[in-house]
Every structure is written in structure tokens, then in C-alpha cells.
Write a protein that holds these residues in place. Structure first.
Motif, PDB file in Angstrom:
ATOM      1  N   ALA A 170     -32.469  38.569 -10.322  1.00  0.00           N
ATOM      2  CA  ALA A 170     -33.358  37.894  -9.371  1.00  0.00           C
ATOM      3  C   ALA A 170     -32.909  36.464  -9.062  1.00  0.00           C
ATOM      4  O   ALA A 170     -33.560  35.773  -8.278  1.00  0.00           O
ATOM      5  CB  ALA A 170     -34.773  37.896  -9.893  1.00  0.00           C
ATOM      6  N   GLY A 171     -31.808  36.036  -9.695  1.00  0.00           N
ATOM      7  CA  GLY A 171     -31.294  34.709  -9.415  1.00  0.00           C
ATOM      8  C   GLY A 171     -31.478  33.699 -10.518  1.00  0.00           C
ATOM      9  O   GLY A 171     -31.145  32.522 -10.355  1.00  0.00           O
ATOM     10  N   GLY A 172     -32.013  34.141 -11.646  1.00  0.00           N
ATOM     11  CA  GLY A 172     -32.241  33.227 -12.763  1.00  0.00           C
ATOM     12  C   GLY A 172     -30.940  32.816 -13.435  1.00  0.00           C
ATOM     13  O   GLY A 172     -29.890  33.428 -13.259  1.00  0.00           O
ATOM     14  N   GLU A 173     -31.067  31.757 -14.237  1.00  0.00           N
ATOM     15  CA  GLU A 173     -29.914  31.231 -14.963  1.00  0.00           C
ATOM     16  C   GLU A 173     -30.030  31.558 -16.449  1.00  0.00           C
ATOM     17  O   GLU A 173     -31.120  31.740 -16.971  1.00  0.00           O
ATOM     18  CB  GLU A 173     -29.825  29.702 -14.782  1.00  0.00           C
ATOM     19  CG  GLU A 173     -29.653  29.240 -13.342  1.00  0.00           C
ATOM     20  CD  GLU A 173     -28.284  29.581 -12.784  1.00  0.00           C
ATOM     21  OE1 GLU A 173     -27.345  29.757 -13.584  1.00  0.00           O
ATOM     22  OE2 GLU A 173     -28.160  29.651 -11.548  1.00  0.00           O
ATOM     23  N   LEU A 174     -28.883  31.569 -17.100  1.00  0.00           N
ATOM     24  CA  LEU A 174     -28.879  31.771 -18.539  1.00  0.00           C
ATOM     25  C   LEU A 174     -29.292  30.479 -19.239  1.00  0.00           C
ATOM     26  O   LEU A 174     -29.010  29.396 -18.761  1.00  0.00           O
ATOM     27  CB  LEU A 174     -27.470  32.188 -19.008  1.00  0.00           C
ATOM     28  CG  LEU A 174     -27.094  33.644 -18.708  1.00  0.00           C
ATOM     29  CD1 LEU A 174     -25.638  33.890 -19.061  1.00  0.00           C
ATOM     30  CD2 LEU A 174     -27.985  34.598 -19.488  1.00  0.00           C
TER      31      LEU A 174
ATOM     32  N   ALA B  59     -32.063  40.657 -18.089  1.00  0.00           N
ATOM     33  CA  ALA B  59     -31.151  41.169 -17.064  1.00  0.00           C
ATOM     34  C   ALA B  59     -31.814  41.141 -15.691  1.00  0.00           C
ATOM     35  O   ALA B  59     -31.188  40.747 -14.695  1.00  0.00           O
ATOM     36  CB  ALA B  59     -30.718  42.585 -17.426  1.00  0.00           C
ATOM     37  N   ARG B  60     -33.085  41.539 -15.633  1.00  0.00           N
ATOM     38  CA  ARG B  60     -33.786  41.517 -14.347  1.00  0.00           C
ATOM     39  C   ARG B  60     -33.941  40.082 -13.825  1.00  0.00           C
ATOM     40  O   ARG B  60     -33.871  39.837 -12.617  1.00  0.00           O
ATOM     41  CB  ARG B  60     -35.146  42.194 -14.492  1.00  0.00           C
ATOM     42  CG  ARG B  60     -35.057  43.704 -14.763  1.00  0.00           C
ATOM     43  CD  ARG B  60     -36.416  44.367 -14.686  1.00  0.00           C
ATOM     44  NE  ARG B  60     -36.313  45.806 -14.918  1.00  0.00           N
ATOM     45  CZ  ARG B  60     -36.543  46.401 -16.082  1.00  0.00           C
ATOM     46  NH1 ARG B  60     -36.908  45.669 -17.135  1.00  0.00           N
ATOM     47  NH2 ARG B  60     -36.420  47.703 -16.220  1.00  0.00           N
TER      48      ARG B  60
ATOM     49  N   GLY C 258     -22.307  42.089 -14.676  1.00  0.00           N
ATOM     50  CA  GLY C 258     -21.389  41.836 -13.571  1.00  0.00           C
ATOM     51  C   GLY C 258     -21.585  40.453 -12.976  1.00  0.00           C
ATOM     52  O   GLY C 258     -20.613  39.759 -12.617  1.00  0.00           O
ATOM     53  N   ILE C 259     -22.856  40.037 -12.874  1.00  0.00           N
ATOM     54  CA  ILE C 259     -23.144  38.706 -12.328  1.00  0.00           C
ATOM     55  C   ILE C 259     -22.604  37.624 -13.257  1.00  0.00           C
ATOM     56  O   ILE C 259     -22.000  36.634 -12.817  1.00  0.00           O
ATOM     57  CB  ILE C 259     -24.668  38.549 -12.127  1.00  0.00           C
ATOM     58  CG1 ILE C 259     -25.153  39.503 -11.030  1.00  0.00           C
ATOM     59  CG2 ILE C 259     -25.026  37.092 -11.783  1.00  0.00           C
ATOM     60  CD1 ILE C 259     -26.662  39.555 -10.882  1.00  0.00           C
TER      61      ILE C 259
END
Length: 237
Positions: free
Chosen positions: A233-237, A228-229, A196-197
Motif C-alpha cells: 500500500a506504499g508503507g515504509e519499513l 506485507a500488505r 519484490g518491492i
């Protein structure tokens, strides 16, 4: 255990004690350890005791011994694939060794334990209606260290102990399954949330977002649920 008690009373008291121990231990390993210690304390003349649970191929799934010498004696059985415990399990019958130095049924095992302070053994199968799940055993440092009463007590105790251990195994397996399902569902929810994010960030549909996560997981050599976690938590791909 009071040796002056009639056998039926002694068995009832010991079975009640072991039932209380087994039913209050949450895991199979804890229950097996509790049973081994109870056997050592209950059978007069016992140097040590052990309990082993086995699968249909005779492989140990859980084992406990009260003393180092018992650990060694049992390990020799498993390494050599012979000995009273394995025979009791395979043949579903109580095996008595009156003197390990003169008993020639398992020559390699008898030679292996020659330097251990063990001379006589009782090993009885842990039998359930579905088959033997293992065996329990007690060792004495003396030849002919166990009288007929001790042998009979072990035999009578083995059946209820087997049923209680089987129930503990089933409960343990159900708990592991439950924990596994929780982990799977938690991971699935994390992947759904992360998708979703990614959908919102990249303005893509759900299938495209999931494909993006899978691709990133492979490139990073990172489990999908962990990635996914990180995203959540705000991480980037």
C-alpha cells in the motif's frame, strides 16, 4: 404434525421436511438450530427440544435449544457430566425419562433441574456408521409426557438426521479448510509482492528482501502478512 397419520407416513413427511431444512442451511450451527425447532413442532406435548453435536471425548462442538429451560437443563448435563443426553450419546441408545423427580440414574442432574418445568425426556443418539456424533432430545412439562409413538418416531428420525448432520459437518469443515487455504495463499502472494518491492527499493536479492521483512515484522510485533500488505500500500519499513 398430524397425529392421525400412520407412523411410516409421519416419519417420511418429517424426514423430508428436516432434510430440506438441513440441506438448505450452510453451517452446522444453522442446521442444528433448524433440527431442534422441527423436533419441538413435530412431537406432541413437547415443551422444547435440543440437539447437541459432540466430539469423541463428549465435548460439545455445536448445540441448539428452542427454549431457555432447555438451555438450562442441557447446561446442567454438561457441567455435571451426567444426564440423559450424555448417556444416549455414550451408550448409543435411546434414553427415556418418565419422571425426572423419581428417576435416580443421574441424581445430581435431577436435583439441578428440580425447579425447571421439565418432567419427562426422550433423548436419542445421532448415530452414523462411524459412531455417535451427538444426541437429540425433547422435553415435556408433564410426567410420562410422551407416548410410545413419540419415542419410536424420535428413534427412527435420529438416524437420517445424523447422516444429514454429518454431511453438513463435512461440508462445513471443507469450507473452513478452503477459506483457510485461500487466506494462506493470499498472504503468501502478499509477502511475495512485498519482497519484490523491497528488492527494488534496497537493491537486494529475494532472500535478503524476505529476511528484511521478517526482521521488521518481529521488531514491530506485526504479522508478516499484514506488514506485507502495508508495504504494498506504499508503507515504509
Amino acid at each position: 404434525m398430524d397425529a392421525n397419520l400412520p407412523l411410516a407416513d409421519e416419519l417420511a413427511a418429517l424426514t423430508a421436511r428436516i432434510a430440506d431444512l438441513l440441506l438448505t442451511h450452510e453451517t452446522v450451527d444453522e442446521a442444528v438450530s433448524a433440527l431442534a425447532q422441527s423436533l419441538k413442532e413435530a412431537i406432541p406435548g413437547t415443551l422444547g427440544a435440543g440437539v447437541s453435536l459432540m466430539d469423541t471425548r463428549g465435548r460439545r462442538t455445536s448445540t441448539a435449544s428452542t427454549d431457555p429451560a432447555i438451555v438450562q437443563a442441557d447446561q446442567f448435563q454438561y457441567d455435571l457430566r451426567q444426564g440423559p443426553c450424555l448417556t444416549a450419546w455414550a451408550q448409543r441408545t435411546t434414553v427415556v425419562v418418565e419422571d425426572s423427580r423419581t428417576d435416580n440414574r443421574w441424581p445430581a442432574w435431577s436435583r439441578a433441574i428440580a425447579d425447571l418445568p421439565l418432567r419427562s425426556v426422550i433423548s436419542s443418539p445421532l448415530s452414523t456408521p462411524d459412531g455417535a456424533i451427538g444426541a437429540l432430545k425433547v422435553y415435556s412439562p408433564l410426567p410420562n409426557g410422551f407416548d410410545p409413538r413419540a419415542i419410536r418416531l424420535i428413534e427412527l428420525l435420529a438416524r437420517p438426521a445424523a447422516l444429514m448432520l454429518a454431511n453438513t459437518q463435512a461440508r462445513d469443515a471443507a469450507q473452513r479448510l478452503s477459506d483457510g487455504l485461500v487466506s494462506i495463499l493470499t498472504a503468501r502472494d502478499a509477502v511475495g509482492t512485498a519482497s519484490g518491492i523491497v528488492m527494488e527499493r534496497n537493491h537486494v536479492n529475494r532472500d535478503q528482501a524476505l529476511a528484511t521483512l521478517i526482521s521488521a515484522s518481529r521488531q514491530r510485533n506485526e504479522p508478516l502478512h499484514q506488514l506485507a500488505r502495508d508495504i504494498i500500500a506504499g508503507g515504509e519499513l
